[in-house]
Motif scaffolding. Structure first.
Motif, PDB file in Angstrom:
ATOM      1  N   GLU A   1      13.425  -6.580  -3.066  1.00 15.18           N
ATOM      2  CA  GLU A   1      12.536  -7.138  -4.084  1.00 15.18           C
ATOM      3  C   GLU A   1      11.115  -7.267  -3.558  1.00 15.18           C
ATOM      4  OE1 GLU A   1      11.761  -8.154  -7.838  1.00 15.18           O
ATOM      5  OE2 GLU A   1      13.775  -7.708  -7.139  1.00 15.18           O
ATOM      6  N   GLY A   2      10.267  -6.305  -3.905  1.00 12.20           N
ATOM      7  CA  GLY A   2       8.866  -6.361  -3.501  1.00 12.20           C
ATOM      8  C   GLY A   2       8.596  -5.992  -2.056  1.00 12.20           C
ATOM      9  N   THR A   3       9.595  -5.489  -1.349  1.00 13.02           N
ATOM     10  CA  THR A   3       9.367  -5.105   0.045  1.00 13.02           C
ATOM     11  C   THR A   3       9.568  -3.600   0.230  1.00 13.02           C
ATOM     12  OG1 THR A   3      11.652  -5.519   0.738  1.00 13.02           O
ATOM     13  CG2 THR A   3      10.080  -7.352   0.950  1.00 13.02           C
TER      14      THR A   3
ATOM     15  N   THR B   1       8.468  -3.929   7.902  1.00 11.36           N
ATOM     16  CA  THR B   1       8.667  -4.160   6.473  1.00 11.36           C
ATOM     17  C   THR B   1       7.429  -4.861   5.946  1.00 11.36           C
ATOM     18  OG1 THR B   1      11.053  -4.341   6.766  1.00 11.36           O
ATOM     19  CG2 THR B   1      10.142  -5.261   4.745  1.00 11.36           C
ATOM     20  N   VAL B   2       6.928  -4.378   4.829  1.00 15.61           N
ATOM     21  CA  VAL B   2       5.735  -4.957   4.223  1.00 15.61           C
ATOM     22  C   VAL B   2       6.057  -5.430   2.808  1.00 15.61           C
ATOM     23  CG1 VAL B   2       4.138  -3.582   5.588  1.00 15.61           C
ATOM     24  CG2 VAL B   2       4.883  -2.722   3.395  1.00 15.61           C
ATOM     25  N   THR B   3       5.338  -6.438   2.388  1.00 16.67           N
ATOM     26  CA  THR B   3       5.452  -6.913   1.014  1.00 16.67           C
ATOM     27  C   THR B   3       4.277  -6.319   0.256  1.00 16.67           C
ATOM     28  OG1 THR B   3       6.503  -8.945   1.761  1.00 16.67           O
ATOM     29  CG2 THR B   3       5.576  -8.952  -0.458  1.00 16.67           C
ATOM     30  N   ALA B   4       4.577  -5.326  -0.569  1.00 23.70           N
ATOM     31  CA  ALA B   4       3.529  -4.618  -1.311  1.00 23.70           C
ATOM     32  C   ALA B   4       4.198  -3.726  -2.341  1.00 23.70           C
ATOM     33  CB  ALA B   4       2.708  -3.760  -0.353  1.00 23.70           C
TER      34      ALA B   4
ATOM     35  N   ALA C   1       1.961   0.720  -0.478  1.00 24.60           N
ATOM     36  CA  ALA C   1       2.495   0.870   0.884  1.00 24.60           C
ATOM     37  C   ALA C   1       2.333   2.303   1.380  1.00 24.60           C
ATOM     38  CB  ALA C   1       3.956   0.447   0.931  1.00 24.60           C
TER      39      ALA C   1
ATOM     40  N   THR D   1       9.976  -0.685   3.458  1.00 27.50           N
ATOM     41  CA  THR D   1      10.164  -0.419   4.875  1.00 27.50           C
ATOM     42  C   THR D   1       9.418   0.855   5.234  1.00 27.50           C
ATOM     43  OG1 THR D   1      12.322  -1.494   4.915  1.00 27.50           O
ATOM     44  CG2 THR D   1      11.880   0.078   6.676  1.00 27.50           C
TER      45      THR D   1
ATOM     46  N   ALA E   1      11.505   1.877  -0.508  1.00 26.45           N
ATOM     47  CA  ALA E   1      11.708   0.556  -1.097  1.00 26.45           C
ATOM     48  C   ALA E   1      12.936  -0.054  -0.447  1.00 26.45           C
ATOM     49  CB  ALA E   1      11.890   0.676  -2.604  1.00 26.45           C
ATOM     50  N   SER E   2      12.822  -1.319  -0.062  1.00 27.44           N
ATOM     51  CA  SER E   2      13.937  -1.925   0.671  1.00 27.44           C
ATOM     52  C   SER E   2      14.388  -3.261   0.108  1.00 27.44           C
ATOM     53  CB  SER E   2      13.577  -2.077   2.147  1.00 27.44           C
ATOM     54  OG  SER E   2      12.382  -2.799   2.316  1.00 27.44           O
TER      55      SER E   2
END
Length: 130
Positions: free
Chosen positions: A88-90, A8-11, A16, A92, A85-86
């Motif tokens: 708020e702001g993350t 999981t990335v914050t982007a 992403a 997967t 999208a997984s």
């Protein structure tokens, strides 16, 4: 056995997707197909879905090795990579675990191909989380 190799990335979502394509390219994978599942479902059946893209990734040398072992393996190629999208702001990012290919076919000749594909996909996914 896990179905996916994931992080999981914050982007932002589009970032992403771009970063995922770049990480795959670093590991020798090209993206042959890109399916915007959320747009397709909206257009075809009016269904709402979070941002969800399926990338059909292929590493030609590995694909060649795999079809050399089992011509039907093309049914499991290319390697699917999902960017979704997984929260708020993350976002997967999940890649199909190539070991599934070995389990489905029960062909020991695919083990080395799956191992290398797993190593490369894991490196690409890990690079996103770094």
């Amino acid at each position: 056995m896990e179905l996916a190799i994931a992080t999981t990335v914050t982007a932002p979502f589009d970032d992403a997707v771009s970063r995922t394509k770049a990480a795959l390219a670093e590991q020798g994978f090209g993206v042959l197909t890109e399916i915007d599942l959320s747009a397709t479902l909206k257009k075809k059946i009016g269904a709402e879905l979070e941002d969800y893209v399926i990338l059909g990734a292929c590493n030609p040398p590995l694909a060649h090795q795999a079809v050399g072992v089992d011509r039907q393996i093309g049914l499991l190629l290319p390697c699917n990579v999902v960017v979704r999208a997984s929260g708020e702001g993350t976002v997967t990012v999940e890649a199909m675990n190539p070991q599934v290919m070995v389990q489905v076919t029960d062909d020991a000749g695919l083990v080395p191909v799956a191992e290398e594909a797993t190593t490369r996909l894991r490196a690409a996914i890990d690079a996103l989380g770094a």
